[in-house]
Motif scaffolding. Structure first.
Motif, short mmCIF file in Angstrom:
data_model
loop_
_atom_site.label_atom_id
_atom_site.label_comp_id
_atom_site.label_asym_id
_atom_site.label_seq_id
_atom_site.Cartn_x
_atom_site.Cartn_y
_atom_site.Cartn_z
N GLU A 72 1.06 -1.13 -0.16
CA GLU A 72 -0.16 0.12 0.08
C GLU A 72 0.92 1.28 -0.05
N PHE A 73 0.33 2.26 -0.51
CA PHE A 73 0.95 3.67 -0.43
C PHE A 73 0.08 4.47 0.26
N VAL A 74 0.83 4.99 1.39
CA VAL A 74 0.09 5.73 2.41
C VAL A 74 0.88 6.96 3.08
N MET A 75 -0.06 7.86 3.55
CA MET A 75 0.80 9.07 4.24
C MET A 75 0.94 8.72 5.73
N LEU A 76 2.27 9.00 6.09
CA LEU A 76 2.69 8.68 7.35
C LEU A 76 3.55 9.68 8.19
N LYS A 77 3.49 9.82 9.45
CA LYS A 77 4.22 10.94 10.16
C LYS A 77 5.40 10.47 10.74
N VAL A 78 6.64 11.01 10.59
CA VAL A 78 7.95 10.64 11.19
C VAL A 78 7.83 10.90 12.57
N LYS A 79 8.12 9.94 13.56
CA LYS A 79 8.27 10.11 14.77
C LYS A 79 9.46 10.36 15.41
N GLN A 80 10.71 9.85 14.81
CA GLN A 80 12.02 10.12 15.08
C GLN A 80 12.99 9.91 14.09
N VAL A 81 14.24 10.32 14.18
CA VAL A 81 15.13 10.12 13.08
C VAL A 81 16.38 9.75 13.79
N ASN A 82 17.10 8.73 13.49
CA ASN A 82 18.32 8.28 14.09
C ASN A 82 19.54 8.05 12.87
N ASN A 83 20.50 7.43 13.62
CA ASN A 83 21.56 7.02 12.66
C ASN A 83 21.24 5.98 11.40
N VAL A 84 20.09 5.36 11.68
CA VAL A 84 19.68 4.14 10.96
C VAL A 84 18.73 4.73 9.94
N GLY A 85 17.88 5.78 10.08
CA GLY A 85 16.72 6.18 9.08
C GLY A 85 15.87 6.98 9.93
N ALA A 86 14.52 7.01 9.42
CA ALA A 86 13.53 7.82 9.98
C ALA A 86 12.32 6.89 10.24
N PHE A 87 11.69 7.10 11.48
CA PHE A 87 10.79 6.00 11.88
C PHE A 87 9.44 6.67 11.90
N LEU A 88 8.39 5.76 11.31
CA LEU A 88 7.21 6.47 10.89
C LEU A 88 6.20 5.58 12.01
N ASP A 89 5.07 6.66 12.63
CA ASP A 89 3.90 6.12 13.10
C ASP A 89 3.15 5.41 12.29
N TRP A 90 2.85 4.08 12.23
CA TRP A 90 1.89 3.46 11.64
C TRP A 90 0.88 2.88 12.33
N GLY A 91 0.71 3.27 13.75
CA GLY A 91 -0.41 2.61 14.42
C GLY A 91 -0.07 1.43 15.50
N LEU A 92 1.28 1.06 15.34
CA LEU A 92 1.72 -0.11 16.01
C LEU A 92 2.80 0.15 17.06
N ASP A 93 2.80 -0.73 18.02
CA ASP A 93 4.05 -0.49 18.96
C ASP A 93 5.52 -0.16 18.50
N LYS A 94 5.57 -1.03 17.46
CA LYS A 94 7.04 -0.73 16.83
C LYS A 94 6.95 0.20 15.55
N ASP A 95 7.58 1.18 15.47
CA ASP A 95 7.50 2.10 14.32
C ASP A 95 8.07 1.52 13.21
N LEU A 96 7.79 2.15 12.10
CA LEU A 96 7.93 1.46 10.53
C LEU A 96 9.30 2.44 10.00
N LEU A 97 10.37 1.69 9.92
CA LEU A 97 11.57 2.18 9.39
C LEU A 97 11.37 2.67 7.76
N VAL A 98 12.34 3.92 7.60
CA VAL A 98 12.46 4.28 6.40
C VAL A 98 14.22 4.65 6.29
N PRO A 99 14.78 3.39 5.69
CA PRO A 99 16.07 3.60 5.68
C PRO A 99 16.55 4.96 4.84
N TYR A 100 17.75 5.36 5.09
CA TYR A 100 18.30 6.62 4.53
C TYR A 100 18.33 6.31 3.03
#
Length: 282
Positions: A72-100
């Motif tokens: 799926e293609f969806v709009m999601l908000k970035v919760k945090q960014v670290n040295n691995v990438g950006a983490f998105l809020d997708w409604g679950l306890d574990k955030d969704l990673l977008v690698p750099y």
């Protein structure tokens, strides 16, 4: 068979001290923790759950409402960014990673982005990317003319608005068909106008055909009544104003006006305060 990154309906096969176990087929027994399970379930029941990997990369089930799934293609908000990438809020306890490596531009905390959710086959993890092209299907589209579909608006272009059709193919809504506002990532129903030989798909926002005019004539009459039986619009009103007020093309508007006029429901006032007048509102 259970699929990772998607909603699945699975049977509860046993209960332990940590939760219920579901029959995941080739994925084996999948834990549904008590913290994410309904109260009124029992062994043998079937339950719709989302399957993903927890923070320790174990396959786990949840009944939490997820904001997007693999494919799926969806709009999601970035919760945090670290040295691995950006983490998105997708409604679950574990955030969704977008690698750099999967970011077209650096993602910023607090902002929303349109992403494709996919299963990284190398690492076996559910991942997201803002590089959408590689996740759009380039095989020939098999749609019927006027078939209802779901579109995800992506970007405005010189021609109109580029969209993704049914989470699969690229399509375009041309400027002369944009009778309602399109917002990036905001899904809505639409209709197939044409599938071109090069595979590109032309999209209509409004349902084609006579039924559309009949439906809109009732909408128009309702709008007139809301405004005291009169509105300063006629068949001479410019298309942009018609689109802004009613979200339809001028052609549809004129057809609806003609339909209501022939039925004797409205008058077209052509002198003085010109506009459309409901007959019993004079």
């Amino acid at each position: 068979m259970a699929e990772l990154g998607k909603l699945n309906t699975l049977e509860i096969i046993k209960e332990t001290g940590s939760g219920f176990y579901l029959d995941g087929g080739v994925l084996g027994e999948i834990l549904l923790p008590f913290t994410n399970s309904p109260l009124d379930i029992d062994i043998g029941d079937e339950l719709e759950v989302f399957i993903y990997l927890d923070s320790e990369d174990r396959i786990i089930a949840t009944t939490q409402k997820v904001l997007g799934a693999v494919g799926e293609f969806v709009m999601l908000k970035v919760k945090q960014v670290n040295n691995v990438g950006a983490f998105l809020d997708w409604g679950l306890d574990k955030d969704l990673l977008v690698p750099y490596s999967e970011q077209r531009i650096p993602l910023q905390v607090g902002r929303e982005y349109l992403v494709a959710i996919y299963l990284d086959r190398i690492h076996g993890r559910i991942t997201a990317t803002t590089k959408l092209d590689r996740h759009v299907d380039n095989t020939p589209a098999r749609y019927k003319i006027h078939e209802q579909v779901e579109i995800t608006p992506v970007d405005p272009t010189d021609l109109g608005y580029k969209v993704i059709v049914n989470n699969s193919h690229w399509g375009v809504v041309y400027k002369n068909e944009m009778f309602k506002k399109l917002n990036r990532g905001e899904k809505q129903k639409a209709y197939i106008q044409k599938v071109r030989e090069d595979g590109k798909i032309d999209i209509l926002l409004n349902e084609p055909g006579h039924g559309k005019v009949s439906d809109f004539s009732q909408v128009l009459l309702s709008e007139l009544n809301k405004h005291g039986g009169f509105m300063p619009v006629t068949d001479k009103t410019d298309p942009e104003t018609i689109a802004r007020l009613f979200g339809v093309s001028k052609k549809t508007f004129k057809s609806a006006v003609g339909q209501l006029f022939k039925k004797g429901i409205i008058d077209i006032v052509k002198t003085g305060n010109v506009g459309l007048q409901v007959k019993d509102s004079e």
